[in-house]
Design an enzyme around this catalytic site. Structure first.
Site, mmCIF file in Angstrom:
data_model
loop_
_atom_site.group_PDB
_atom_site.id
_atom_site.type_symbol
_atom_site.label_atom_id
_atom_site.label_comp_id
_atom_site.label_asym_id
_atom_site.label_seq_id
_atom_site.Cartn_x
_atom_site.Cartn_y
_atom_site.Cartn_z
ATOM 1 C CB SER A 38 -10.421 -15.974 7.675
ATOM 2 O OG SER A 38 -11.369 -15.646 8.669
ATOM 3 C CB SER A 39 -8.946 -13.477 11.798
ATOM 4 O OG SER A 39 -8.684 -13.358 13.184
ATOM 5 C CB THR B 188 2.789 -9.124 11.953
ATOM 6 O OG1 THR B 188 1.423 -8.748 12.214
ATOM 7 C CG2 THR B 188 2.845 -10.596 11.593
ATOM 8 C CG ASP C 48 -6.142 1.665 -0.843
ATOM 9 O OD1 ASP C 48 -6.571 0.667 -0.225
ATOM 10 O OD2 ASP C 48 -6.452 2.833 -0.550
ATOM 11 C CE LYS D 82 -9.127 -10.918 8.325
ATOM 12 N NZ LYS D 82 -8.397 -10.802 7.035
ATOM 13 C CG ASN E 24 -1.898 1.154 1.171
ATOM 14 O OD1 ASN E 24 -2.316 1.571 0.102
ATOM 15 N ND2 ASN E 24 -2.220 1.689 2.326
ATOM 16 C CG ASN F 166 -1.638 -11.256 3.593
ATOM 17 O OD1 ASN F 166 -1.793 -11.817 4.687
ATOM 18 N ND2 ASN F 166 -0.781 -10.248 3.425
ATOM 19 C CE1 TYR G 1 -8.906 -8.042 10.842
ATOM 20 C CE2 TYR G 1 -9.386 -9.602 12.610
ATOM 21 C CZ TYR G 1 -8.599 -9.208 11.540
ATOM 22 O OH TYR G 1 -7.526 -9.979 11.169
HETATM 23 P P1 NDP Z 1 0.847 -6.280 8.801
HETATM 24 O O1 NDP Z 1 0.315 -5.034 9.404
HETATM 25 O O2 NDP Z 1 2.143 -6.822 9.284
HETATM 26 O O3 NDP Z 1 0.977 -6.086 7.197
HETATM 27 C C1 NDP Z 1 -0.120 -5.585 6.496
HETATM 28 C C2 NDP Z 1 0.134 -5.681 5.001
HETATM 29 O O4 NDP Z 1 -1.055 -5.237 4.335
HETATM 30 C C3 NDP Z 1 1.256 -4.797 4.530
HETATM 31 O O5 NDP Z 1 1.881 -5.405 3.438
HETATM 32 C C4 NDP Z 1 0.529 -3.522 4.101
HETATM 33 O O6 NDP Z 1 1.189 -2.775 3.095
HETATM 34 C C5 NDP Z 1 -0.744 -4.113 3.521
HETATM 35 N N1 NDP Z 1 -1.837 -3.146 3.556
HETATM 36 C C6 NDP Z 1 -2.292 -2.408 4.607
HETATM 37 N N2 NDP Z 1 -3.308 -1.616 4.209
HETATM 38 C C7 NDP Z 1 -3.491 -1.861 2.887
HETATM 39 C C8 NDP Z 1 -4.368 -1.335 1.890
HETATM 40 N N3 NDP Z 1 -5.300 -0.390 2.171
HETATM 41 N N4 NDP Z 1 -4.264 -1.824 0.633
HETATM 42 C C9 NDP Z 1 -3.352 -2.753 0.342
HETATM 43 N N5 NDP Z 1 -2.480 -3.267 1.206
HETATM 44 C C10 NDP Z 1 -2.563 -2.831 2.469
HETATM 45 O O7 NDP Z 1 -0.335 -7.348 8.964
HETATM 46 P P2 NDP Z 1 -0.287 -8.949 8.979
HETATM 47 O O8 NDP Z 1 0.740 -9.423 8.054
HETATM 48 O O9 NDP Z 1 -0.234 -9.399 10.390
HETATM 49 O O10 NDP Z 1 -1.749 -9.294 8.454
HETATM 50 C C11 NDP Z 1 -1.973 -9.833 7.155
HETATM 51 C C12 NDP Z 1 -3.355 -10.436 7.083
HETATM 52 O O11 NDP Z 1 -3.495 -11.439 8.086
HETATM 53 C C13 NDP Z 1 -4.517 -9.455 7.298
HETATM 54 O O12 NDP Z 1 -5.579 -9.771 6.434
HETATM 55 C C14 NDP Z 1 -4.936 -9.725 8.740
HETATM 56 O O13 NDP Z 1 -6.288 -9.396 8.942
HETATM 57 C C15 NDP Z 1 -4.678 -11.215 8.827
HETATM 58 N N6 NDP Z 1 -4.486 -11.709 10.174
HETATM 59 C C16 NDP Z 1 -3.484 -11.239 10.969
HETATM 60 C C17 NDP Z 1 -3.325 -11.730 12.249
HETATM 61 C C18 NDP Z 1 -2.260 -11.215 13.171
HETATM 62 O O14 NDP Z 1 -2.407 -11.436 14.382
HETATM 63 N N7 NDP Z 1 -1.196 -10.587 12.683
HETATM 64 C C19 NDP Z 1 -4.222 -12.757 12.786
HETATM 65 C C20 NDP Z 1 -5.221 -13.216 11.861
HETATM 66 C C21 NDP Z 1 -5.340 -12.698 10.609
HETATM 67 P P3 NDP Z 1 2.262 -1.591 3.475
HETATM 68 O O15 NDP Z 1 3.493 -2.312 3.960
HETATM 69 O O16 NDP Z 1 2.496 -0.864 2.202
HETATM 70 O O17 NDP Z 1 1.627 -0.784 4.547
#
Ligand code: NDP
Length: 254
Positions: free
Chosen positions: A145-146, A194, A63, A163, A37, A96, A159
Site C-alpha cells: 500500500s502507501s 525510486t 502487465d 491503496k 512489465n 508490489n 491513487y
Molecule cells: P518503480 O517505478 O521504481 O518500479 C515499478 C515496478 O513496477 C517496476 O518493476 C515496473 O516494471 C513494474 N510495473 C510498472 N507498471 C507495471 C504494469 N503495468 N504491470 C506490471 N508491472 C509494472 O516503483 P516503486 O518500486 O517505488 O513502487 C513499487 C510499489 O510501491 C508500487 O505499488 C507503489 O505504489 C508502492 N509505493 C511506492 C512508494 C514510493 O515512494 N516509491 C511509496 C509507497 C508505495 P518495469 O521495470 O518493467 O517497468
C-alpha cells in the site's frame, strides 16, 4: 515453516522496491520469481543478483493491469516451477507492481482513474484470485500500500483511494484464507527514493526536502528500508502477523 525450498513471487521486481524485496527474500534462503512489465534487461540483472546469492530465480513479463494476460502468465510460471521445484506451487505472493498518478481530484480523468484502478486494485484482486490454487497452504500474501492511504497529499485522490482498497481487501483475504493457514498483510511505505513518479522523491530537491521535513527520522526512505520488512514477513518468525497494516515511513506525517 522453514524458509528452505520456499518460493516467492514478486510483481514489479525489476526495479525499485520490488527489486530490493526480491534480493532480501533471496538472502533469507528462498527462491524468487520476479515479474516485469517492460524492463526485461533490469529484470535479468535481478535474476543474476539472486542467483549469485545461490538461490533459484526467474523473471517473466506480466502487465498486472491486464487481467486477460493472467492465465498465460500462470501457465508460464507453473511450467517453470514444475521443472525447477517438482510442483506448480509457490509460497509467497508479493503484490508490489505499480505506477504513480499525481492529478488534482478536479482534473482526474476517467482514463487516469481506470489505469490506477487496474494496476493498484483490480489487477491485484484478480491476480491474487488466480494465484490461490498455486499458493501452498501456510503461505503468505503481502500487498504493498502507501502512507497515502493514511494521510492525504493533494494530487493523490485516485491513487490513495486504490491503496485504501488494497488495505481493506487484505483484511478480507486474511479472514477468508485463514482456513488454509495463509496470512495476508499490508506493507505501507512512506515516500521512497525510486524511479516512482518520475523519480521525484529521489531527484527533486524540493520534494525530497519537504518529505524529509515531515518525517520524524528526517529523511526520505530508501528501497533498503522496505525490502527487509517484506522478507521478514516471509519468515517463520512472522507467522502470527495476520491482517495487519505495517507502515514503514520513518514516521511520516505523525
Ligand atoms: P518503480 O517505478 O521504481 O518500479 C515499478 C515496478 O513496477 C517496476 O518493476 C515496473 O516494471 C513494474 N510495473 C510498472 N507498471 C507495471 C504494469 N503495468 N504491470 C506490471 N508491472 C509494472 O516503483 P516503486 O518500486 O517505488 O513502487 C513499487 C510499489 O510501491 C508500487 O505499488 C507503489 O505504489 C508502492 N509505493 C511506492 C512508494 C514510493 O515512494 N516509491 C511509496 C509507497 C508505495 P518495469 O521495470 O518493467 O517497468
Amino acid at each position: 515453516m522453514s524458509t528452505k525450498n520456499k518460493v516467492a513471487l514478486v510483481t514489479g521486481g525489476s526495479r525499485g522496491l520490488g527489486r530490493n524485496m526480491a534480493i532480501n527474500i533471496a538472502k533469507k534462503g528462498m527462491g524468487v520469481v520476479v515479474t516485469y512489465n517492460s524492463n526485461k534487461e533490469e529484470a535479468g540483472k535481478v535474476v543474476a543478483a539472486i542467483q549469485s546469492l545461490g538461490q533459484k530465480a526467474a523473471a517473466f513479463q506480466l502487465d498486472t493491469s491486464n487481467i486477460k494476460q493472467f492465465d498465460g502468465f500462470f501457465n508460464e510460471l507453473t511450467t517453470y516451477l514444475n521443472k525447477e521445484t517438482g510442483g506448480p506451487n509457490f509460497d509467497f505472493l508479493i503484490n508490489n507492481a505499480g505506477t504513480a498518478l499525481y492529478a488534482p481530484f478536479a482534473e482526474t480523468t476517467e482514463e487516469q482513474f481506470d489505469a490506477v484502478m487496474n494496476i493498484h486494485f483490480k489487477g491485484v484482486f484478480f491476480l491474487t484470485q488466480k494465484a490461490l490454487p498455486f499458493i501452498n497452504d501456510g503461505g503468505r500474501i503481502i500487498n504493498i500500500s502507501s502512507g497515502l492511504a493514511r494521510f492525504s497529499f493533494p494530487g493523490s485522490s485516485a491513487y490513495g483511494s486504490m491503496k485504501s482498497a488494497i488495505e481493506t481487501l487484505t483484511r478480507y483475504l486474511a479472514k477468508e484464507l485463514g482456513s488454509r493457514r495463509i496470512a495476508a498483510n499490508v506493507v505501507a511505505p512512506g515516500a521512497i527514493a525510486t524511479d516512482f513518479g518520475g523519480g521525484r522523491t529521489r531527484d527533486n530537491k524540493e520534494v525530497n526536502q519537504q518529505i524529509a521535513s515531515v518525517t520524524a527520522l528526517g529523511r526520505v526512505g530508501e528501497p533498503e528500508d522496505i525490502g527487509g520488512i517484506v522478507a521478514f514477513l516471509c519468515t517463520e518468525e512472522a507467522g502470527w502477523i495476520n491482517g495487519q497494516r505495517i507502515e514503514a515511513s520513518g514516521g511520516m506525517m505523525l
